[in-house]
Design a protein around this motif. Structure first.
Motif, mmCIF file in Angstrom:
data_model
loop_
_atom_site.group_PDB
_atom_site.id
_atom_site.type_symbol
_atom_site.label_atom_id
_atom_site.label_comp_id
_atom_site.label_asym_id
_atom_site.label_seq_id
_atom_site.Cartn_x
_atom_site.Cartn_y
_atom_site.Cartn_z
ATOM 1 N N ILE A 25 0.962 -1.385 0.100
ATOM 2 C CA ILE A 25 -0.300 -0.074 0.091
ATOM 3 C C ILE A 25 0.912 1.073 -0.057
ATOM 4 N N PRO A 26 0.958 1.771 -1.172
ATOM 5 C CA PRO A 26 1.949 3.305 -1.223
ATOM 6 C C PRO A 26 1.228 4.442 -0.800
ATOM 7 N N SER A 27 2.158 5.266 -0.277
ATOM 8 C CA SER A 27 1.460 6.595 -0.060
ATOM 9 C C SER A 27 2.077 7.674 -0.827
ATOM 10 N N ALA A 28 1.071 8.662 -1.344
ATOM 11 C CA ALA A 28 1.645 9.828 -2.167
ATOM 12 C C ALA A 28 2.742 10.610 -1.319
ATOM 13 N N ALA A 29 2.551 10.681 -0.008
ATOM 14 C CA ALA A 29 3.701 11.226 0.797
ATOM 15 C C ALA A 29 4.016 10.399 2.018
ATOM 16 N N ILE A 30 5.426 10.583 2.293
ATOM 17 C CA ILE A 30 5.819 9.796 3.385
ATOM 18 C C ILE A 30 5.310 10.559 4.778
ATOM 19 N N ALA B 205 2.143 10.840 8.093
ATOM 20 C CA ALA B 205 0.906 10.175 8.936
ATOM 21 C C ALA B 205 -0.119 10.569 7.853
ATOM 22 N N ALA B 206 -0.446 11.701 7.376
ATOM 23 C CA ALA B 206 -1.559 11.864 6.680
ATOM 24 C C ALA B 206 -1.433 11.315 5.473
ATOM 25 N N GLY B 207 -0.524 11.095 4.600
ATOM 26 C CA GLY B 207 -0.348 10.253 3.480
ATOM 27 C C GLY B 207 -0.887 8.863 3.750
ATOM 28 N N ALA B 208 -0.505 8.308 4.923
ATOM 29 C CA ALA B 208 -0.878 6.891 5.245
ATOM 30 C C ALA B 208 -2.573 6.672 5.651
ATOM 31 N N VAL B 209 -2.830 7.718 6.205
ATOM 32 C CA VAL B 209 -4.413 7.923 6.511
ATOM 33 C C VAL B 209 -5.147 7.609 5.253
ATOM 34 N N GLU B 210 -4.734 8.495 4.024
ATOM 35 C CA GLU B 210 -5.276 8.450 3.014
ATOM 36 C C GLU B 210 -4.876 7.057 2.211
ATOM 37 N N ALA B 211 -3.890 6.459 2.110
ATOM 38 C CA ALA B 211 -3.518 5.630 1.545
ATOM 39 C C ALA B 211 -4.259 4.260 2.093
ATOM 40 N N VAL B 212 -4.159 3.974 3.393
ATOM 41 C CA VAL B 212 -4.738 2.668 4.112
ATOM 42 C C VAL B 212 -6.153 2.962 4.137
ATOM 43 N N GLY C 191 -0.801 6.940 10.872
ATOM 44 C CA GLY C 191 -1.799 7.179 9.951
ATOM 45 C C GLY C 191 -2.738 5.815 9.647
ATOM 46 N N ALA C 192 -2.114 4.702 9.988
ATOM 47 C CA ALA C 192 -2.917 3.391 9.735
ATOM 48 C C ALA C 192 -3.975 3.385 10.786
ATOM 49 N N LEU C 193 -3.494 3.630 11.999
ATOM 50 C CA LEU C 193 -4.218 3.555 13.064
ATOM 51 C C LEU C 193 -5.602 4.402 12.973
ATOM 52 N N ARG C 194 -5.242 5.611 12.552
ATOM 53 C CA ARG C 194 -6.674 6.525 12.248
ATOM 54 C C ARG C 194 -7.161 5.949 11.314
ATOM 55 N N ALA C 195 -6.859 5.534 10.098
ATOM 56 C CA ALA C 195 -7.522 4.676 8.994
ATOM 57 C C ALA C 195 -8.586 3.866 9.412
#
Length: 340
Positions: A218-223, A225-232, A255-259
């Motif tokens: 699962i890639p992120s557009a940005a490295i 936490a916000a990028g991971a929220v969106e990606a996950v 970020g994953a925890l938030r998603a």
């Protein structure tokens, strides 16, 4: 007391200016009694050696540069703190340099590196290749940090990212997880950091007899936490199922925890999550993060030792040193439940 002179220290200590200079320069052939006497006078007067004078007298500034992508990234902020404290005990101060993880920024750094201001540099490159690094500033002692390949002529200090990723993935496998994703790597081209961590993740899966599934990367557009929220979050909404996540770093894990929380998915009951770097925030997230913890104290001590050896005349081939890491187990991936 900025106007305190070397002569003032000498008069208070009752010694020659040469003796004071020898103590300030940490000249080895000064008796402990004399050194203590001069140091007491220095402390009393608040004497601060003039940087330019020191350079003219010794050819050294007492400054070391520490260069990395972005001090806003918690790992680099914590690295800077550890390196600065370790350097201080060795008589050096640390100058921080940011490159913004751009090729232009890294090229400018190694081309100039505060020319004449620092005695050596610790540098964690993000995008420059080893061949290009080797072409620049051969007169400046340099030690590389991190995963990027090092030129044969340069020293490098890192942890074993492949082994660490294997260990953290194996920790999830030991809990019975089988649909394990990897979250947070770059959407537009893998860094060497991500490449090595994915390799270790894949290695653990294959050893367990599980065929790696490309859809679980699962890639992120940005490295971030916000990028991971969106990606996950996007992956879950698109129907991707998984029961655990190895995250590239603690920011991706946060970020994953938030998603997961936003979608009512329980951690660790439904999905276990692991991070990387053991930043201070990882102990206070909810749930707290299981993470790979690099030994930053050992990394700083090793890198400074190699750099000081370069600064004092060592001219051998590059040395590659690996420092320890450990898995810190917390609530987000507590491990297998013991059967009594």
């Amino acid at each position: 007391m900025g106007g305190v002179r070397l002569q003032d220290v000498a008069e208070l200590a009752g010694v020659s200016m040469k003796t004071v200079s020898n103590v300030v320069r940490d000249y080895p052939h000064v008796s402990p009694r004399m050194r203590e006497k001069v140091q007491r006078a220095i402390d009393t007067l608040g004497y601060k050696p003039n940087m330019m004078g020191r350079r003219l007298a010794t050819g050294k500034t007492g400054l070391i540069a520490l260069a990395f992508a972005d001090v806003g990234i918690p790992y680099f902020a914590e690295l800077a703190r550890v390196v600065s404290r370790a350097a201080e005990t060795l008589g050096y101060r640390v100058l921080l340099e940011e490159t913004d993880a751009t090729l232009e920024g890294e090229r400018a750094l190694v081309a100039t590196s505060e020319a004449g201001l620092v005695d050596g540099m610790l540098f964690q490159p993000s995008v420059m290749g080893s061949t290009e690094i080797a072409r620049h500033r051969s007169d400046l002692p340099l030690v590389l940090l991190g995963e990027t390949a090092a030129p044969l002529t340069m020293d490098r200090v890192m942890i074993d990212n492949v082994a660490a990723a294997d260990e953290i993935t194996s920790h999830l496998l030991a809990s019975g997880r089988r649909r394990i994703g990897f979250a947070g790597h770059e959407l537009n081209g893998l860094s060497e950091t991500s490449r090595q961590r994915i390799a270790g993740y894949q290695q653990a899966l294959e050893r367990a007899g599980i065929a790696p599934d490309p859809t679980l990367l699962i890639p992120s557009a940005a490295i971030s936490a916000a990028g991971a929220v969106e990606a996950v979050g996007g992956a879950i909404d698109a129907g991707l199922g998984f029961d655990a996540l190895v995250c590239r770093d603690d920011l991706a894990a946060i970020g994953a925890l938030r998603a997961l929380q936003e979608r009512g998915i329980g951690v660790p009951t439904d999905v276990e999550v692991t991070g990387w770097d053991d930043i201070r925030l990882s102990a206070v997230t909810f749930p707290s993060l299981t993470t790979v913890s690099p030994d930053l104290d050992a990394l700083a001590a090793t890198a400074l030792r190699l750099l000081i050896e370069r600064m004092t005349g060592f001219d051998g081939t590059g040395r590659h040193e690996i420092v320890a890491h450990r898995i810190v187990v917390r609530e987000s991936a507590p491990g297998p439940v013991a059967v009594h």
